[in-house]
Design a protein around this motif. Structure first.
Motif, short mmCIF file in Angstrom:
data_model
loop_
_atom_site.label_atom_id
_atom_site.label_comp_id
_atom_site.label_asym_id
_atom_site.label_seq_id
_atom_site.Cartn_x
_atom_site.Cartn_y
_atom_site.Cartn_z
N SER A 87 0.84 -1.20 0.00
CA SER A 87 0.00 0.00 0.00
C SER A 87 0.87 1.26 0.00
CB SER A 87 -0.90 0.01 1.24
OG SER A 87 -1.47 1.29 1.43
N PRO A 150 2.20 3.99 -8.33
CA PRO A 150 0.76 4.28 -8.28
C PRO A 150 0.45 5.62 -7.62
CG PRO A 150 1.35 2.69 -6.59
CD PRO A 150 2.58 2.90 -7.41
N THR A 151 -0.66 6.21 -8.00
CA THR A 151 -1.11 7.44 -7.35
C THR A 151 -1.78 7.10 -6.02
OG1 THR A 151 -3.21 7.29 -8.55
CG2 THR A 151 -1.48 8.63 -9.54
N SER A 153 -4.74 7.29 -3.08
CA SER A 153 -6.21 7.35 -3.02
C SER A 153 -6.64 7.37 -1.56
CB SER A 153 -6.85 6.17 -3.74
OG SER A 153 -6.44 4.94 -3.16
N SER A 158 -9.44 8.48 -5.83
CA SER A 158 -8.08 8.71 -6.33
C SER A 158 -7.72 10.18 -6.27
CB SER A 158 -7.97 8.21 -7.77
OG SER A 158 -6.70 8.50 -8.31
N LEU A 159 -6.46 10.45 -5.91
CA LEU A 159 -5.97 11.82 -5.86
C LEU A 159 -5.29 12.24 -7.15
CD1 LEU A 159 -4.43 11.92 -2.24
CD2 LEU A 159 -6.72 12.58 -2.98
N ILE A 160 -5.65 11.55 -8.23
CA ILE A 160 -5.03 11.88 -9.52
C ILE A 160 -5.43 13.27 -9.99
CG2 ILE A 160 -6.89 10.93 -10.97
CD1 ILE A 160 -4.63 9.79 -12.78
N HIS A 233 4.57 9.73 -5.68
CA HIS A 233 3.19 9.31 -5.99
C HIS A 233 2.43 10.36 -6.79
CE1 HIS A 233 3.31 5.59 -3.75
NE2 HIS A 233 3.82 6.22 -2.72
N TYR A 234 2.96 11.58 -6.80
CA TYR A 234 2.35 12.62 -7.64
C TYR A 234 2.84 12.52 -9.08
CZ TYR A 234 1.35 17.23 -9.57
OH TYR A 234 0.94 18.26 -10.38
N THR A 236 4.52 9.94 -10.32
CA THR A 236 4.44 8.50 -10.68
C THR A 236 5.70 8.02 -11.42
OG1 THR A 236 3.27 8.76 -12.80
CG2 THR A 236 1.92 8.64 -10.80
#
Length: 345
Positions: A87, A150-151, A153, A158-160, A233-234, A236
Motif C-alpha cells: 500500500s 501508483p497514485t 487514493s 483517487s488523488l489523480i 506518488h504525484y 508517478t
C-alpha cells in the motif's frame, strides 16, 4: 504562559488561519493546471525546507545532503509499491521510518564535525546516494528511472485530480508546520537555539548537545522523506537527476532566502524560489534562447545579495514592520495605564 509565548515567538494561530484560508481560496481563483502543479510542488518542497530550517536556523547545523533523504523517501515508496505491491500509505510510513533510522546512524559520526567540514560530509551523503540509485538498476531502474508508481487514493477516491492532490499536499504541509512550530516553542526549541548560539555554553549547562543535534537531523530527514514519497506518488516516476546535489543546493537556497531563523521564512523562500525558477526559465528560453539549468547562476547571485543585505532573509522584511506596528499599538495603552497609576499615587 501563552502571553509570554506570544511575546517571545509571536502569534501562531493568526498566521496558520491565514495560510489555511489562502489554501482554501486558491482553487476558487486559480483554474490553470500549470499553476496548480507549481502550488503542489511548493507544498512538497516546503515540507523539506521546514525540516531543513529546524536543522540550520534553530540547531545551527548545515546540510547539503537533504536531496538524498528526499530521494530515499521517493525510491522507498516507488520500490515497495511497484516491486512488492505494498500500500502506498504504508510505503510512505516505512520510508519515513527507514530515513529517520539511516539519518540517525549517519548523524552520530558526521555531526561531530562543524562548519564547512559538516557541509562537505553531508554533500558526500548525497553523492553516495546518487551513485547507489544509478548502480542498483534492478530495483531503481538506474539512469532510466523507476516508472509505474501508483497514485494515492483516500477512501477509494483517487488523488489523480490536481485539486484533490493539492489539498492533500497542503494538509500534510500544515501538519508538518504545526509540529515544527510546537517544537520551536517547546523546551527542545529553546535548547536548539542555545546550541545554535554556543554549543560549549549549552554543554556546560549539562545538556547532551550531540543527542539533540542527531535527533533534529533525523527528524528533518524524515520530513524530507515524507516529501519525497508524496512527490513520487504525484509524478508517478522518479529518476536520479531529481536527487542530485543541485536539488540539495536548491533546498538550502529556499531556506536562506526566506530566512533560516523562522519556520515561516522556509515557506516564504520556497514559494519565491519556485516562482522565480519558472520566470527565469521562461525569460531565458523565450527571449535569450538559453536552455539548461541557467537558474543556478541566478540563484548564486541571489544568495550572495541576501547574505550581504538581508542576512535574516526576506521574512525579516515582513516581520519587522509588523513588530513595530504591534509595538505602537501597545504603547498608548501602556502610557495611559502609567498616567492613571501616577495620579492614584
Amino acid at each position: 504562559m501563552s502571553k509570554l509565548e506570544n511575546v517571545l515567538y509571536g502569534s501562531r494561530l493568526k498566521p496558520l488561519l491565514f495560510l489555511g484560508a489562502l489554501v482554501l481560496i486558491l482553487p476558487l481563483v486559480v483554474k490553470s493546471q500549470y499553476l496548480f502543479t507549481i502550488f503542489i510542488l511548493i507544498g512538497i518542497y516546503s515540507i523539506v525546507s521546514i525540516g531543513l530550517c529546524l536543522l540550520i536556523g534553530y540547531a545551527g547545523q548545515i546540510s547539503l545532503g537533504h536531496a538524498a533523504f528526499f530521494g530515499i523517501g521517493a525510491y522507498t515508496s516507488g520500490i515497495l509499491t511497484t516491486h512488492f505491491q505494498i500500500s502506498p500509505w504504508l510505503a510512505i510510513v516505512i520510508g519515513m521510518a527507514a530515513t529517520f533510522f539511516i539519518a540517525y546512524l549517519i548523524g552520530i559520526p558526521i555531526l561531530k564535525l562543524k562548519g564547512h567540514f559538516l557541509a562537505l560530509a553531508t554533500l558526500g551523503i548525497n553523492i553516495i546516494f546518487f551513485i547507489l540509485i544509478l548502480g542498483l538498476n534492478q530495483w531503481t531502474g538506474g539512469a532510466a528511472g523507476l516508472v509505474g508508481i501508483p497514485t494515492l487514493s483516500v477512501f477509494g477516491v483517487s488523488l489523480i485530480d490536481k485539486v484533490f492532490f493539492y489539498f492533500f499536499v497542503w494538509a500534510s504541509c500544515l501538519v508538518v508546520l504545526l509540529l515544527s512550530l510546537n517544537i520551536v516553542r517547546s523546551h527542545v526549541g529553546r535548547v536548539l537555539r542555545s546550541i545554535h548560539d554556543s554549543e560549549i555554553a549549552t554543554e556546560t549547562l549539562g545538556v547532551q548537545v550531540s543527542n539533540y543535534k542527531v535527533a533534529i537531523f533525523a527528524l528533518s530527514a524524515a520530513f524530507a522523506s515524507l516529501a519525497g514519497s508524496i512527490y513520487a506518488h504525484y509524478i508517478t516516476f522518479v529518476a536520479p537527476p531529481t536527487f542530485y546535489i543541485t536539488k540539495s543546493i536548491l533546498f538550502l537556497i529556499m531556506v536562506m532566502v526566506g530566512g533560516a531563523s523562522s519556520v515561516w521564512g522556509a515557506l516564504l523562500g520556497t514559494a519565491i524560489i519556485m516562482f522565480l525558477n519558472e520566470i527565469i526559465r521562461f525569460v531565458g528560453h523565450t527571449y535569450f534562447g538559453i536552455s539548461g539549468e541557467v537558474e543556478i547562476v541566478v540563484y548564486g547571485l541571489i544568495i550572495i545579495l541576501i547574505m550581504m543585505y538581508l542576512p535574516k532573509g526576506l521574512i525579516s522584511v515582513i516581520s519587522q514592520p509588523l513588530q513595530k506596528l504591534k509595538h505602537k499599538k501597545q504603547l498608548p495603552a501602556k502610557t495611559t495605564k502609567d498616567m492613571i497609576s501616577q495620579k492614584g499615587v
